[in-house]
Design an enzyme around this catalytic site. Structure first.
Site, mmCIF file in Angstrom:
data_model
loop_
_atom_site.group_PDB
_atom_site.id
_atom_site.type_symbol
_atom_site.label_atom_id
_atom_site.label_comp_id
_atom_site.label_asym_id
_atom_site.label_seq_id
_atom_site.Cartn_x
_atom_site.Cartn_y
_atom_site.Cartn_z
ATOM 1 N N GLU A 45 0.964 -1.105 -0.023
ATOM 2 C CA GLU A 45 0.135 -0.461 0.076
ATOM 3 C C GLU A 45 0.903 1.104 0.579
ATOM 4 O OE1 GLU A 45 -3.029 -0.102 -0.227
ATOM 5 O OE2 GLU A 45 -3.708 -2.202 0.476
ATOM 6 N N ARG A 91 0.537 3.588 -3.015
ATOM 7 C CA ARG A 91 0.097 4.734 -2.815
ATOM 8 C C ARG A 91 1.094 6.065 -2.441
ATOM 9 N NH1 ARG A 91 -5.623 3.648 0.014
ATOM 10 N NH2 ARG A 91 -5.664 1.937 -0.505
ATOM 11 N N ASP A 121 -4.608 -9.983 -8.588
ATOM 12 C CA ASP A 121 -4.246 -9.451 -9.258
ATOM 13 C C ASP A 121 -3.219 -8.257 -10.132
ATOM 14 O OD1 ASP A 121 -4.589 -7.611 -7.172
ATOM 15 O OD2 ASP A 121 -6.640 -6.722 -7.063
ATOM 16 N N GLU A 138 -12.172 -0.577 -10.566
ATOM 17 C CA GLU A 138 -11.547 -1.112 -11.856
ATOM 18 C C GLU A 138 -12.188 -1.134 -12.935
ATOM 19 O OE1 GLU A 138 -11.774 -2.011 -8.581
ATOM 20 O OE2 GLU A 138 -9.477 -1.713 -8.224
HETATM 21 C C1 DMJ Z 1 -6.372 -0.216 -5.146
HETATM 22 O O1 DMJ Z 1 -5.168 0.468 -4.363
HETATM 23 C C2 DMJ Z 1 -5.376 -0.059 -6.474
HETATM 24 O O2 DMJ Z 1 -5.985 -0.314 -7.766
HETATM 25 C C3 DMJ Z 1 -5.250 -1.874 -6.341
HETATM 26 O O3 DMJ Z 1 -4.059 -2.807 -6.838
HETATM 27 C C4 DMJ Z 1 -6.269 -3.048 -5.762
HETATM 28 N N1 DMJ Z 1 -7.026 -2.080 -4.466
HETATM 29 C C5 DMJ Z 1 -7.569 -0.249 -4.783
HETATM 30 C C6 DMJ Z 1 -8.520 0.357 -5.160
HETATM 31 O O4 DMJ Z 1 -9.733 -0.820 -5.250
#
Ligand code: DMJ
Length: 567
Positions: free
Chosen positions: A173, A177, A304, A439
């Site tokens: 995270e 971010r 993912d 997404e």
């Molecule tokens: C975000 O922090 C990023 O896109 C991450 O890859 C997946 N989760 C959240 C948004 O849903």
């Protein structure tokens, strides 16, 4: 020499003009036209028109606010003359901008400096160590939308941000971010404050990679560097967490000329390559001591962005031989993806199933998180043999239809967190909350850019309107606890500002705003500039680091203690 007759001076007398008003009118018209011609077009826009034209945008890029000396050299991209927005699209874009302003103003009023806003409680909360996640995550969105006062205020806050905290940070995270947000803000503004801060926080994350295999732990104490992976995975690291740092850290090496960031994250992919299965599908738990993987296979939560970054590192690395193994691994994974593709009945919605381990059974469930896949497939469909390009694009379109239906099929118009596919019943909401995730609109953005089919804009608009109707409150935007009842939660996730609103804004913008041949989005929607080699030829990220070193040496900027000098 003949003296002028008294009649030659008549033009200087007022009485002459009073008797001939048409001459005065003609002079006025000429004056007005001249003014229009020399006037800056932008200052002729109405004061209500707050949209950022693509020229404005590149102008913003050229404007270099502070600390320009050490900044990375870049040429402003040529302004591509493309789409002139029709009235509807321009209005939609403006509405998205206003949504961003509302979200930002609410955060600023009730939660400034906290990670996220709790709109209903009207206060802030710190889920990311108090690093001002919303501020850092919003920098580039503010910049791209042209909110420069807000951007500058955020910049000054970031300049004082102290990362020395006794806090167990998620290295995933914090990377996507904070490091991603800062590198992107640097790429857009050229302000070295952002690059220095990105480097500072990345240095605090680096101890996470000190494991026997180089596969990182998933949490790291920002003050002490103590790192570990969670107990609930029995000490394993999570796939998406451990392999979604490549874009940010390679970009950081490119910009600082220090290869240590890139080396750490590239080594992770090399390790994964050693046990990479034939079908390219990696289970979500990876042991950092033994480099072995177990448990579920998914394109949703916990899997993912590993797949996303295989492709994006290849794009960031200029698609050269040096990064070819990323593309090859991605292609392998796409073969695996095909084995997970299923069709619902009766309406034939295409979805991505999950699988238990290598030989295990399938689960007919798809997360909304997996709706990033159509966007990724679109990006991957730009290269390769025609047959594959078509295959990827067709699959992207089918999956996007499913994801859009995740939204359309609920009473609130907002998607649940995941869906079960039951024979004869198509899809039904599984986990029912919606936390303002991006997404689906992300994929609609890629599809719009690729196909120009206006239905993707219309779908994005429907989703935006549902957010406006169900998630907007006077004090910001909240998620829903249940997309069937519409019951609200109390959090404005920072990715709503970083991703959801940014992708919506770009969906309604000309393609010359963040052109996809020049920028690559990290998984938190922070655009990172694709660095071209000198002369504009594509080059690998490794090549680029070497070039930076030579360039800096040429400029005599390296001190003897530099990491680069030791190479
Ligand atoms: C975000 O922090 C990023 O896109 C991450 O890859 C997946 N989760 C959240 C948004 O849903």
């Amino acid at each position: 020499m003949a003296r002028p007759s008294p009649s030659s001076w008549r033009f200087l007398r007022l009485a002459y003009y009073i008797r001939r008003p048409w001459i005065v009118a003609l002079m006025l018209v000429v004056l007005l036209c001249t003014t229009f011609i020399i006037w800056d077009r932008r200052s002729l826009r109405s004061p209500d028109d707050t949209s950022t034209s693509e020229e404005d945008f590149f102008e913003l890029q050229r404007a270099r606010p502070k600390n320009t000396k050490e900044a990375f050299e870049r040429k402003p991209p040529s302004v591509v003359k493309d789409e002139i927005l029709d009235e509807t699209t321009a209005e939609r874009r403006e509405k998205v901008k206003q949504a961003m302003l509302h979200a930002w103003n609410s955060y600023e009023k009730y939660a400034w400096g906290y990670d996220e806003l709790l709109p209903l409680s009207k206060r802030g909360a710190n889920d990311f160590g108090g690093l001002g996640a919303t501020i850092v995550d919003s920098l580039d969105t503010l910049y791209i939308m042209g909110f420069m006062d807000q951007f500058n205020k955020a910049r000054d806050w970031v300049a004082k941000l102290d990362f020395n905290r006794n806090y167990e940070a998620s290295m995933f995270e914090t990377t996507i971010r904070v490091v991603g947000g800062l590198v992107s803000a640097y790429d857009l503004s050229n302000d070295t404050v952002f690059l220095n801060k990105a480097r500072e926080i990345a240095d605090r994350l680096l101890p996470a990679w000190n494991t026997p295999t180089g596969i990182p732990y998933t949490t790291v104490n920002l003050a002490s560097g103590d790192s570990r992976s969670p107990g609930w995975t029995l000490g394993a690291s999570v796939l998406a967490d451990l392999a979604t740092e490549q874009v940010e850290f390679i970009a950081l090496s490119q910009r600082t000329g220090d290869p240590k960031y890139q080396e750490k994250v590239e080594n992770v992919i090399k390790k994964i390559k050693e046990f990479f299965p034939q079908d390219g599908l990696v289970p979500i738990y990876v042991n950092p001591h033994t480099a072995s993987a177990s448990n579920r296979i998914t394109f949703g939560a916990m899997g993912d962005s590993f797949y996303e970054y295989l492709l994006k590192v290849w794009v960031l690395g200029n698609k050269t031989q040096a990064v070819q193994h990323y593309r090859d691994m991605w292609e392998q994974s796409m073969e695996g993806l095909m084995s997970l593709i299923r069709k619902s009945t009766p309406s034939s919605y295409t979805y991505i199933a999950e699988r238990y381990g290598s030989g295990g059974g399938y689960i007919d469930k798809m997360d909304e998180l997996a709706c990033f896949t159509p966007g990724m497939l679109v990006l991957g469909s730009n290269d390769g043999p025609d047959e594959k390009k078509t295959k990827y694009l067709d699959l992207a379109k089918e999956l996007a239809r499913t994801c859009y239906n995740f939204y359309r099929s609920t009473p609130t118009g907002l998607a649940g967190e995941n869906y079960n596919f039951i024979s004869g019943q198509d899809m039904s909401v599984g986990t029912a909350w919606n936390i303002l995730r991006p997404e689906t609109v992300e994929s609609l953005f890629y599809l719009w850019r690729k196909t120009g089919d206006t239905k993707y804009r219309d779908w994005g608009w429907d989703i935006f309107q549902a957010f406006e109707a169900r998630s907007r409150v006077d004090t910001g935007y909240v998620g829903l606890r249940d997309v069937r009842s519409g019951e609200k939660d109390d959090k404005m996730q920072s990715f709503f500002l970083a991703e959801t609103l940014k992708y919506l804004y770009l969906l309604f913008s000309p393609s010359s705003v963040i052109p996809l041949d020049q920028w690559v989005f990290n998984t938190e929607a922070h655009p990172i500039k694709i660095v071209q080699r000198d002369g504009g030829a594509p080059g690998s990220s490794e090549d680029f680091v070497k070039q930076q070193i030579h360039r800096k040496q040429r400029l005599g900027r390296l001190g003897g203690d530099s990491n680069i000098a030791r190479q």
